[in-house]
Design an enzyme around this catalytic site. Sequence first.
Site, PDB file in Angstrom:
ATOM      1  N   ASN A  28     -32.845  42.621  13.006  1.00 46.45           N
ATOM      2  CA  ASN A  28     -32.222  41.291  12.982  1.00 46.45           C
ATOM      3  C   ASN A  28     -33.118  40.300  12.230  1.00 46.45           C
ATOM      4  O   ASN A  28     -34.318  40.231  12.481  1.00 46.45           O
ATOM      5  CB  ASN A  28     -32.039  40.826  14.437  1.00 46.45           C
ATOM      6  N   GLU A  39     -26.060  35.298  14.915  1.00 52.88           N
ATOM      7  CA  GLU A  39     -26.457  34.029  15.549  1.00 52.88           C
ATOM      8  C   GLU A  39     -25.852  32.836  14.825  1.00 52.88           C
ATOM      9  O   GLU A  39     -26.489  31.787  14.649  1.00 52.88           O
ATOM     10  CB  GLU A  39     -27.990  33.915  15.588  1.00 52.88           C
ATOM     11  N   HIS A  48     -28.103  31.065  11.010  1.00 52.94           N
ATOM     12  CA  HIS A  48     -28.242  29.671  11.449  1.00 52.94           C
ATOM     13  C   HIS A  48     -28.211  28.843  10.174  1.00 52.94           C
ATOM     14  O   HIS A  48     -29.200  28.768   9.453  1.00 52.94           O
ATOM     15  CB  HIS A  48     -29.590  29.454  12.145  1.00 52.94           C
ATOM     16  N   ASP A  88     -24.426  29.580  13.644  1.00 49.10           N
ATOM     17  CA  ASP A  88     -24.102  28.185  13.961  1.00 49.10           C
ATOM     18  C   ASP A  88     -24.262  27.368  12.688  1.00 49.10           C
ATOM     19  O   ASP A  88     -24.992  27.759  11.782  1.00 49.10           O
ATOM     20  CB  ASP A  88     -24.899  27.619  15.153  1.00 49.10           C
ATOM     21  N   GLU A 139     -36.916  39.254  13.211  1.00 52.10           N
ATOM     22  CA  GLU A 139     -37.683  38.367  12.328  1.00 52.10           C
ATOM     23  C   GLU A 139     -39.073  38.890  11.962  1.00 52.10           C
ATOM     24  O   GLU A 139     -40.070  38.204  12.161  1.00 52.10           O
ATOM     25  CB  GLU A 139     -37.822  36.983  12.970  1.00 52.10           C
TER      26      GLU A 139
HETATM   27  C1  XIL Z   1     -33.638  30.610  20.686  1.00 53.37           C
HETATM   28  C2  XIL Z   1     -32.829  30.213  21.910  1.00 53.37           C
HETATM   29  O1  XIL Z   1     -31.572  29.775  21.480  1.00 53.37           O
HETATM   30  C3  XIL Z   1     -33.527  29.152  22.705  1.00 53.37           C
HETATM   31  O2  XIL Z   1     -32.845  28.948  23.937  1.00 53.37           O
HETATM   32  C4  XIL Z   1     -34.979  29.548  22.974  1.00 53.37           C
HETATM   33  O3  XIL Z   1     -35.647  28.495  23.571  1.00 53.37           O
HETATM   34  C5  XIL Z   1     -35.691  29.922  21.694  1.00 53.37           C
HETATM   35  O4  XIL Z   1     -34.955  30.947  21.041  1.00 53.37           O
HETATM   36  N1  XIL Z   1     -33.666  33.279  16.316  1.00 53.37           N
HETATM   37  C6  XIL Z   1     -33.504  34.158  17.362  1.00 53.37           C
HETATM   38  C7  XIL Z   1     -33.164  33.644  18.708  1.00 53.37           C
HETATM   39  O5  XIL Z   1     -33.523  35.367  17.149  1.00 53.37           O
HETATM   40  O6  XIL Z   1     -33.706  34.428  19.739  1.00 53.37           O
HETATM   41  C8  XIL Z   1     -33.578  32.206  18.889  1.00 53.37           C
HETATM   42  O7  XIL Z   1     -33.046  31.755  20.130  1.00 53.37           O
HETATM   43  C9  XIL Z   1     -33.102  31.360  17.733  1.00 53.37           C
HETATM   44  C10 XIL Z   1     -33.673  31.847  16.427  1.00 53.37           C
END
Ligand code: XIL
Length: 327
Positions: free
Chosen positions: A165, A234, A201, A236, A117
């Site tokens: 990423n 990631e 996400h 969801d 990010e």
């Molecule tokens: C999130 C985790 O799911 C949580 O458990 C933690 O508290 C915060 O981070 N982008 C990312 C991940 O790259 O590392 C993040 O994960 C979600 C957003």
Amino acid sequence: MLIGTAVRPAHLSEAAYASTLAAEFNLVEAEDAMKWRALRPDKSTFDFRQGDAVVRFAQAHNMKVRGHCLVWGRDNPDWLMNGNFSAKQLSRLLHQHLARVVKHYADHVFAWDVINEALDEQGNLRDSIWYNQPGIGFAKNETAYIAQAFRWAHKADPHALLFYNEAEAEGLSPKSDALYAMVKGLKERGVPIDGVGLQMHVSMDVGDAGAIARDISENIARLAALGLQVQITELDVSVAVDESGWAKPGDLAQQAAVYSGIARACLENRGCTAIQTWGFTDKYSWIGSHSRHTRGQALLFDRQYQPKPAYNSLLLELETIKPSARR
Ligand code: XIL
């Protein structure tokens, strides 16, 4: 095809968690256990216990491991964020961290999210401790800190695949254009980058599942044309939930359509080499706390580890895609 999920070591001793994980996936990633906050209790200590637990589980069940993440502005320990370190000190700290962590996992982690990010919503470089606050010495030189991190990681393990990423850059948008331009520039400069992770996400309110999938497929295709792998890292798909955490059944059916559309977008591109979800059971998902409990039920299995419509639709895509249909 690699089908993965993020995991939390604390749950590995729960029988249903462990058996579902082992049966359904061939790739795992530590959700938090390999982040700075977990690995670095203080300036001189490396605590690999949590991360090693993930690796041990993967080895015992023949799964590959993705590493996440080496350079990020968030989930860092307070001693680092509040330490008032100079650029020179930060450069030394980051170099040491990359060398030590990547070497520690060299035989086990096949791919790393080196940078996480780095871009903001508009596609500009985000202010961060590593870039310009104060940064590691390249605050006026845009992506130079990113290139440096990739070079250090590559030196520590020349065999690991190294990924950039990013969030909110899945379909075609100004942000994904900026991501494309950035990784193209890195490649042209000979930076050892092997792939791009698209976090994915997504929320079910995004609109027409078919149109979204086409957009994502186009984005994956142009990244792959640069000679980069793309992995969905990631995934969801969050839906609105009531106070008890329940979604409307109709929403779960629509969620299934979003999952299959995204899976198809990956599967139809040869350059897309993994589909990974951010957790697998609705019992444990970051979406709840992240959305202040207004959204949830974002994953493939419900809280009792029963497969949801999203699971069935994803499976169907995996079973029906023909290799010849991949471009
Ligand atoms: C999130 C985790 O799911 C949580 O458990 C933690 O508290 C915060 O981070 N982008 C990312 C991940 O790259 O590392 C993040 O994960 C979600 C957003």
